[in-house]
Design an enzyme around this catalytic site. Structure first.
Site, PDB file in Angstrom:
ATOM      1  N   ASP A  51      -6.776  12.820 -25.282  1.00 48.29           N
ATOM      2  CA  ASP A  51      -6.876  11.908 -24.996  1.00 48.29           C
ATOM      3  C   ASP A  51      -6.059  11.079 -25.771  1.00 48.29           C
ATOM      4  OD1 ASP A  51      -7.116   8.917 -24.009  1.00 48.29           O
ATOM      5  OD2 ASP A  51      -9.418   9.453 -24.289  1.00 48.29           O
ATOM      6  N   TYR A  91       0.895  -1.252  -0.153  1.00 48.41           N
ATOM      7  CA  TYR A  91      -0.201  -0.362  -0.670  1.00 48.41           C
ATOM      8  C   TYR A  91       0.776   1.507  -0.304  1.00 48.41           C
ATOM      9  CZ  TYR A  91      -5.341  -1.062   0.481  1.00 48.41           C
ATOM     10  OH  TYR A  91      -6.391  -1.382   0.007  1.00 48.41           O
ATOM     11  N   ARG A 100      -1.565  -2.986 -18.877  1.00 44.74           N
ATOM     12  CA  ARG A 100      -2.862  -2.396 -18.263  1.00 44.74           C
ATOM     13  C   ARG A 100      -2.645  -1.265 -17.694  1.00 44.74           C
ATOM     14  NH1 ARG A 100      -6.190  -5.376 -21.601  1.00 44.74           N
ATOM     15  NH2 ARG A 100      -8.313  -3.569 -21.706  1.00 44.74           N
ATOM     16  N   GLU A 143      -0.883   5.117  -0.655  1.00 41.22           N
ATOM     17  CA  GLU A 143      -1.210   5.955  -0.816  1.00 41.22           C
ATOM     18  C   GLU A 143      -0.385   7.568  -1.047  1.00 41.22           C
ATOM     19  OE1 GLU A 143      -4.155   4.529   1.657  1.00 41.22           O
ATOM     20  OE2 GLU A 143      -5.607   4.759   0.623  1.00 41.22           O
ATOM     21  N   THR A 158      -3.761   5.586 -22.137  1.00 39.62           N
ATOM     22  CA  THR A 158      -3.776   4.279 -21.368  1.00 39.62           C
ATOM     23  C   THR A 158      -2.215   4.166 -21.823  1.00 39.62           C
ATOM     24  OG1 THR A 158      -4.762   3.458 -23.653  1.00 39.62           O
ATOM     25  CG2 THR A 158      -6.115   3.546 -21.839  1.00 39.62           C
ATOM     26  N   LYS A 180      -1.744  -0.164 -25.446  1.00 37.76           N
ATOM     27  CA  LYS A 180      -2.714  -0.315 -26.843  1.00 37.76           C
ATOM     28  C   LYS A 180      -1.203   0.033 -27.617  1.00 37.76           C
ATOM     29  CE  LYS A 180      -7.347   1.851 -25.713  1.00 37.76           C
ATOM     30  NZ  LYS A 180      -7.149   2.243 -24.707  1.00 37.76           N
TER      31      LYS A 180
HETATM   32  N1  DSN Z   1     -11.772   0.245 -25.440  1.00 38.61           N
HETATM   33  C1  DSN Z   1     -10.719   0.970 -26.172  1.00 38.61           C
HETATM   34  C2  DSN Z   1     -11.328   0.603 -27.574  1.00 38.61           C
HETATM   35  O1  DSN Z   1     -10.940  -0.716 -27.993  1.00 38.61           O
HETATM   36  O2  DSN Z   1     -10.447   1.383 -28.071  1.00 38.61           O
HETATM   37  C3  DSN Z   1     -11.235   1.986 -25.750  1.00 38.61           C
HETATM   38  O3  DSN Z   1     -11.408   2.131 -24.176  1.00 38.61           O
END
Ligand code: DSN
Length: 414
Positions: free
Chosen positions: A195, A50, A230, A52, A221, A224
């Protein structure tokens, strides 16, 4: 005790999923194959801790090592995006965005984002998401040619006068012009928030223009096109905004940070900072371009007539089958994609008239233009004879054979 001995049920299902990931052609544009080193630290004892707070400002003892880990992740993230401040604690892209709104908006403030059905994201103000419930959301979209019309966005902004404009998309095939968005945001004194979850891996390789210095705040994120674990991140060049983001994430919406994931983000960033990363990002784009060219040569329409990035959007409005039919047929043939709405959509979001197909994951397996040409032709073969299940079986075998030549993970790893 090993997982196999302790929980055979989960062990077996994990192995089945491993086999699925290895045998199928993974072409969901938002998915990727992360690195073994990322998974190693994600599965480590760091999950026990932990912490925080933020480095050197924690509410718990024993944080000296996780402090160093988080600071390394922050430093690498800042270097990667060439920015001044980074928060690496968001558990996901959605939570990163929630954190951004919480930092800069009050409930009821107006936000202007890209329509979900035009390629935007749920968290950019969709009414079913908290972003559309807590804030008054308005939308811009794409024209029938699949491109953002920046003059129209300007006009909408003048009418709406939003406190924040959101750019970035989940299914947009063209380069986003952050400088133009900033002009629009300045004209109505709005914050500009990008984003970049989908394109981050390209941005950090200079294969897409950067949201900095144009955007006040940027989220992404890490799993990707960045190929990390993730998770989410938030960046800015503004110290005051950075402070607000930190308190908006913790204690605003999250408790203890996932230190094992933060360490994995740091490891992923190390890959992103390596010279090889540029080669990967270039290949991601080249592969998507080849995929699009072959599909168009086989008489398929692509939204926007091609791609500048890592994905193509098949427009099936002129076909007698839906996006759902198409993605199901491709799934039967061992090619994983997702149905997607297209400009001028006539079907529901559950059926759709499009398919989104991405190149990042197969590029991570080492596939290049020749393989993408082969795959594009297989996609066209399957869709041209969409009810032919024996053809789907045959293609599935061919796909498995191709996949077996591009090993991504040791199939005995679990
Ligand atoms: N789920 C993602 C996508 O497939 O683009 C976006 O969060």
């Amino acid at each position: 005790m090993s997982l196999e001995n302790f929980d055979k049920e989960i062990f077996d299902l994990t192995n089945k999923e491993l086999k699925r990931q290895c045998d199928y052609l993974e072409m969901i544009a938002s998915e990727n194959f992360t690195y073994p080193e990322v998974m190693e630290v994600m599965g480590s004892i760091l999950t026990n801790k932990y912490a925080e707070g933020y480095p050197n400002k924690r509410y718990y003892g024993g944080c000296e090592f996780v402090d160093e880990i988080e600071q390394i992740a922050i430093n690498r993230c800042k270097k990667l995006f060439s920015c001044e401040f980074a928060n690496v604690q968001p558990n996901s892209g959605s939570q990163a965005n929630q954190g951004v709104y919480g930092a800069l908006l009050k409930p009821g403030d107006k936000i202007l984002g890209m329509d979900l059905s035009h390629g935007g994201h749920l968290t950019h103000g969709a009414k079913v998401s908290s972003s559309g419930k807590y804030y008054e959301s308005f939308f811009y979209g794409v024209e029938l040619d699949g491109r953002i019309n920046y003059d129209k966005v300007y006009e909408i902004a003048q009418i709406v006068k939003p406190k924040m404009i959101i750019c970035g998309a989940s299914a947009y095939t063209r380069e986003i012009d952050f400088a133009k968005f900033r002009e629009i945001a300045d004209s109505v004194k709005a914050y500009l928030f990008a984003d970049v979850a989908h394109i981050a891996g390209l941005v950090v390789a200079d294969e897409h223009n950067s949201p900095f210095p144009h955007c006040h705040i940027v989220s992404s994120t890490t799993h990707k096109t960045l190929r990390g674990p993730r998770g989410g991140i938030i960046m800015t060049n503004d110290e005051d905004i950075a402070k607000k983001i930190n308190s908006s994430i913790f204690p605003g919406i999250q408790g203890g940070p996932l230190m094992h994931v933060i360490a994995a983000k740091a490891v992923g960033f190390k890959y992103n900072l390596s010279p090889e990363w540029k080669i990967y990002a270039k290949q991601v784009k080249a592969n998507a371009k080849k995929l699009g060219e072959i599909l168009m040569s086989r008489n398929f329409d692509l939204v926007s007539g091609g791609t500048d990035n890592h994905l193509v959007l098949l427009n099936l409005l002129n076909k007698d089958y839906s996006g759902k039919d198409a993605s199901n047929a491709l799934e039967n043939a061992g090619i994983t994609t997702n149905k997607n709405t297209v400009p001028g959509e006539i079907r529901s979001p559950f059926i759709t008239s499009g398919v989104r197909i991405g190149s990042p994951a197969l590029t991570a397996r080492g596939m290049k233009e020749a393989e993408f040409e082969f795959i594009a032709n297989k996609i066209a073969d399957v869709l041209d004879d969409i009810n032919n299940t024996s053809l789907q079986e045959k293609v599935k075998d061919e796909v498995k054979n191709l996949a077996s030549k591009f090993i991504i993970y040791n199939q005995a790893m679990y």
